[in-house]
Design a protein around this motif. Structure first.
Motif, PDB file in Angstrom:
ATOM      1  N   ALA A  33       9.020 -23.466  -6.245  1.00 25.85           N
ATOM      2  CA  ALA A  33       8.513 -24.827  -6.457  1.00 25.85           C
ATOM      3  C   ALA A  33       7.555 -25.267  -5.363  1.00 25.85           C
ATOM      4  N   THR A  34       7.624 -24.652  -4.181  1.00 23.13           N
ATOM      5  CA  THR A  34       6.633 -24.992  -3.155  1.00 23.13           C
ATOM      6  C   THR A  34       5.261 -24.441  -3.502  1.00 23.13           C
ATOM      7  N   ARG A  35       5.224 -23.507  -4.456  1.00 18.71           N
ATOM      8  CA  ARG A  35       3.943 -22.935  -4.908  1.00 18.71           C
ATOM      9  C   ARG A  35       3.888 -22.957  -6.432  1.00 18.71           C
ATOM     10  N   PRO A  36       3.949 -24.120  -7.034  1.00 16.48           N
ATOM     11  CA  PRO A  36       3.987 -24.191  -8.505  1.00 16.48           C
ATOM     12  C   PRO A  36       2.684 -23.683  -9.116  1.00 16.48           C
ATOM     13  N   SER A  81      10.050 -23.141 -21.696  1.00 11.89           N
ATOM     14  CA  SER A  81      10.295 -22.155 -20.660  1.00 11.89           C
ATOM     15  C   SER A  81       9.258 -22.299 -19.552  1.00 11.89           C
ATOM     16  N   VAL A  82       9.714 -22.349 -18.284  1.00  9.57           N
ATOM     17  CA  VAL A  82       8.797 -22.592 -17.167  1.00  9.57           C
ATOM     18  C   VAL A  82       8.774 -21.442 -16.163  1.00  9.57           C
ATOM     19  N   LEU A  83       9.761 -20.560 -16.186  1.00 11.75           N
ATOM     20  CA  LEU A  83       9.802 -19.457 -15.237  1.00 11.75           C
ATOM     21  C   LEU A  83       9.303 -18.192 -15.920  1.00 11.75           C
ATOM     22  N   HIS A  84       8.111 -17.748 -15.526  1.00 12.19           N
ATOM     23  CA  HIS A  84       7.440 -16.653 -16.220  1.00 12.19           C
ATOM     24  C   HIS A  84       7.276 -15.440 -15.309  1.00 12.19           C
ATOM     25  N   THR A  85       7.349 -14.269 -15.918  1.00 13.78           N
ATOM     26  CA  THR A  85       7.132 -13.011 -15.197  1.00 13.78           C
ATOM     27  C   THR A  85       5.643 -12.713 -15.151  1.00 13.78           C
ATOM     28  N   ALA A  86       5.158 -12.347 -13.984  1.00 12.79           N
ATOM     29  CA  ALA A  86       3.755 -11.966 -13.795  1.00 12.79           C
ATOM     30  C   ALA A  86       3.706 -10.493 -13.416  1.00 12.79           C
ATOM     31  N   SER A  87       2.510  -9.969 -13.213  1.00  8.15           N
ATOM     32  CA  SER A  87       2.359  -8.539 -12.961  1.00  8.15           C
ATOM     33  C   SER A  87       3.066  -8.097 -11.684  1.00  8.15           C
ATOM     34  N   ARG A  88       3.023  -8.935 -10.636  1.00  9.98           N
ATOM     35  CA  ARG A  88       3.621  -8.541  -9.361  1.00  9.98           C
ATOM     36  C   ARG A  88       4.754  -9.459  -8.917  1.00  9.98           C
ATOM     37  N   GLY A  89       5.081 -10.452  -9.729  1.00  8.42           N
ATOM     38  CA  GLY A  89       6.117 -11.385  -9.311  1.00  8.42           C
ATOM     39  C   GLY A  89       6.444 -12.394 -10.391  1.00  8.42           C
ATOM     40  N   TYR A  90       6.567 -13.665  -9.993  1.00  9.45           N
ATOM     41  CA  TYR A  90       7.010 -14.700 -10.925  1.00  9.45           C
ATOM     42  C   TYR A  90       6.230 -15.994 -10.660  1.00  9.45           C
ATOM     43  N   THR A  91       6.102 -16.801 -11.721  1.00  2.93           N
ATOM     44  CA  THR A  91       5.390 -18.074 -11.642  1.00  2.93           C
ATOM     45  C   THR A  91       6.268 -19.181 -12.207  1.00  2.93           C
ATOM     46  N   LEU A  92       6.359 -20.280 -11.467  1.00  3.43           N
ATOM     47  CA  LEU A  92       7.034 -21.475 -11.984  1.00  3.43           C
ATOM     48  C   LEU A  92       5.947 -22.397 -12.529  1.00  3.43           C
ATOM     49  N   ARG A  93       5.859 -22.473 -13.844  1.00  5.20           N
ATOM     50  CA  ARG A  93       4.803 -23.272 -14.481  1.00  5.20           C
ATOM     51  C   ARG A  93       5.265 -24.717 -14.629  1.00  5.20           C
ATOM     52  N   VAL A  94       5.197 -25.390 -13.506  1.00  2.00           N
ATOM     53  CA  VAL A  94       5.559 -26.804 -13.422  1.00  2.00           C
ATOM     54  C   VAL A  94       4.416 -27.519 -12.707  1.00  2.00           C
ATOM     55  N   SER A  95       4.021 -28.664 -13.225  1.00  2.00           N
ATOM     56  CA  SER A  95       2.963 -29.426 -12.566  1.00  2.00           C
ATOM     57  C   SER A  95       3.413 -29.847 -11.174  1.00  2.00           C
ATOM     58  N   PRO A  96       2.525 -29.773 -10.173  1.00  7.09           N
ATOM     59  CA  PRO A  96       2.890 -30.274  -8.841  1.00  7.09           C
ATOM     60  C   PRO A  96       3.367 -31.718  -8.860  1.00  7.09           C
ATOM     61  N   ALA A  97       2.930 -32.483  -9.854  1.00  6.78           N
ATOM     62  CA  ALA A  97       3.361 -33.882  -9.955  1.00  6.78           C
ATOM     63  C   ALA A  97       4.845 -34.012 -10.260  1.00  6.78           C
ATOM     64  N   HIS A 102       5.036 -32.088  -3.363  1.00  6.07           N
ATOM     65  CA  HIS A 102       3.611 -32.241  -3.664  1.00  6.07           C
ATOM     66  C   HIS A 102       3.256 -33.707  -3.934  1.00  6.07           C
ATOM     67  N   ARG A 103       4.185 -34.465  -4.502  1.00  2.63           N
ATOM     68  CA  ARG A 103       3.931 -35.898  -4.691  1.00  2.63           C
ATOM     69  C   ARG A 103       3.864 -36.606  -3.336  1.00  2.63           C
ATOM     70  N   PHE A 104       4.713 -36.182  -2.409  1.00  3.20           N
ATOM     71  CA  PHE A 104       4.649 -36.730  -1.051  1.00  3.20           C
ATOM     72  C   PHE A 104       3.298 -36.442  -0.413  1.00  3.20           C
ATOM     73  N   GLU A 105       2.864 -35.185  -0.462  1.00  4.55           N
ATOM     74  CA  GLU A 105       1.601 -34.814   0.182  1.00  4.55           C
ATOM     75  C   GLU A 105       0.416 -35.517  -0.471  1.00  4.55           C
ATOM     76  N   GLU A 106       0.443 -35.657  -1.785  1.00  6.08           N
ATOM     77  CA  GLU A 106      -0.641 -36.367  -2.469  1.00  6.08           C
ATOM     78  C   GLU A 106      -0.633 -37.845  -2.096  1.00  6.08           C
ATOM     79  N   GLY A 107       0.555 -38.430  -1.974  1.00  2.08           N
ATOM     80  CA  GLY A 107       0.638 -39.833  -1.572  1.00  2.08           C
ATOM     81  C   GLY A 107       0.085 -40.063  -0.180  1.00  2.08           C
ATOM     82  N   VAL A 108       0.364 -39.141   0.737  1.00  3.08           N
ATOM     83  CA  VAL A 108      -0.168 -39.262   2.096  1.00  3.08           C
ATOM     84  C   VAL A 108      -1.689 -39.143   2.071  1.00  3.08           C
ATOM     85  N   ARG A 109      -2.196 -38.213   1.269  1.00  3.72           N
ATOM     86  CA  ARG A 109      -3.654 -38.056   1.167  1.00  3.72           C
ATOM     87  C   ARG A 109      -4.294 -39.359   0.698  1.00  3.72           C
ATOM     88  N   GLN A 110      -3.728 -39.977  -0.331  1.00  4.17           N
ATOM     89  CA  GLN A 110      -4.286 -41.227  -0.844  1.00  4.17           C
ATOM     90  C   GLN A 110      -4.190 -42.349   0.186  1.00  4.17           C
TER      91      GLN A 110
END
Length: 379
Positions: A33-36, A81-97, A102-110
């Motif tokens: 989730a830190t790298r969605p 389904s949000v947890l997908h297998t990739a060629s070398r690993g896995y991807t969590l297909r969840v919006s950073p929002a 990520h909402r914290f970091e975006e809020g600080v940026r704004q």
């Protein structure tokens, strides 16, 4: 679905918590989730879960964790389904929002952007909203070396950055009394952080509690000497002297001027001088020689400090700029380009294309567009 990492690792769906009983599965979720929406390789996941001491069956165990976590996520009502297998690993297909980090970091940026436009009330509200996403220690209870020793400290620095920025904004708005309870809590939480203590002292002084401001200094000095064998830095010592002298400079704090607003006098935007600045004497001497050298005066005078990120280029530049004030009587500007800020790099529009021309050409409007190139990604 909402993934919460700024506290215990949790998943919520429609207001209800989704149970993940195994701690390693929670760690696995947090790493993903830190790298969605990005591929996290198998090797990265194993390093994140076990560090340098993975079990012999690490790869097989990881695949079992993935299978169980996928089953848990697939049972969330109304969630594809949000947890997908990739060629070398896995991807969590969840919006950073949908991830609180990520909402914290975006809020600080704004919030930083709002403050740069002198929209202080909006900046304060955005900083508070971002900080409100914290529910405790990030990744609470984790056994992941990656989360505990690398990601968590980075996020804690971002949290302190946001809090100190909130305090600076609210002090500029005259809200010093309201800040006192939370400033006290933060100082007690991190008594060695001199920047927090200096802000606490200023808020106390402006609230008419001069004796308590001086007591806060003495307590800070006691802790520093007892735990580190160090005296307080120059910034904190200078603040104590200013309080003892009832310096009028402590009475109010003007908001940081917008670069697009004309000023009646020379601009002064330097941050406070760097506390406990030591070393770099060769570089300081070189900068002094450069400023005094024949032929360096003129309308275009540029120099730069080069080096890897984090080695103290900004600290050196700010410290030298304070020492060289008399050489630049027409003003001193400071542009934080945000290269390593949690808020991200500053927009080119903010500083380029003549946005600071009112100081050089009073009475002229600043351009509303910028034709400057995008910031370089190089060193």
């Amino acid at each position: 679905m909402e993934i919460r990492l700024l506290g215990p690792i949790e998943i919520f769906s429609d207001g209800r918590q989704v149970a993940i009983s195994a701690s390693k599965q929670r760690d696995l979720l947090a790493i993903l989730a830190t790298r969605p929406e990005s591929v996290v390789t198998v090797d990265e996941l194993m390093d994140g879960l076990w560090g340098e001491t993975p079990p012999k069956t690490a790869r097989t165990t990881l695949h079992n964790y993935i299978r169980r976590l996928r089953h848990t996520l697939d049972t969330v009502p109304g969630q594809a389904s949000v947890l997908h297998t990739a060629s070398r690993g896995y991807t969590l297909r969840v919006s950073p929002a949908h991830v609180d980090v990520h909402r914290f970091e975006e809020g600080v940026r704004q919030a930083v952007e709002a403050r740069s436009r002198a929209e202080l009330s909006r900046a304060s509200a955005l900083f508070r909203e971002a900080l409100g996403r914290w529910r405790g220690t990030a990744f609470e209870g984790t056994s992941s070396p990656l989360l505990a020793h690398i990601v968590r400290p980075r996020l804690e620095e971002a949290r302190v950055f946001a809090f100190e920025s909130l305090v600076d904004t609210d002090l500029a708005l005259g809200r010093h009394r309201a800040l006192l309870p939370e400033l006290r809590r933060e100082v007690e939480r991190d008594p060695l952080r001199e920047g927090l203590r200096s802000r606490y002292m200023i808020a106390l002084y402006r609230a008419g509690r001069r004796a308590e401001a001086l007591a806060a200094y003495r307590e800070g000095r006691r802790v520093l000497v007892a735990e580190l064998g160090l005296e307080p830095g120059e910034e904190l010592r200078r603040l104590e002297r200013a309080i003892l002298a009832d310096s009028p400079d402590l009475a109010t704090e003007a908001a940081t001027p917008s670069c697009a607003s004309p000023l009646s006098g020379p601009p002064e935007q330097l941050p406070a001088d760097i506390p406990r600045f030591v070393g770099r004497q060769d570089q300081l001497d070189a900068l002094d020689a450069w400023a005094r050298a024949k032929g360096t005066a003129g309308p275009v005078l540029v120099t730069s400090l080069d080096g890897h990120g984090g080695i103290g280029k900004t600290a050196l530049a700010v410290h030298w700029a304070h020492s060289a004030r008399r050489s630049f009587p027409d003003g001193r500007l400071f542009a934080d380009l945000g290269g390593h800020s949690p808020a991200g790099p500053a927009s080119p529009r903010r500083y380029s294309g003549g946005s600071c021309r009112p100081w050089a050409f009073p009475g002229r409007a600043s351009p509303t567009t910028s034709t400057a190139p995008s910031p370089s990604t190089g060193p």
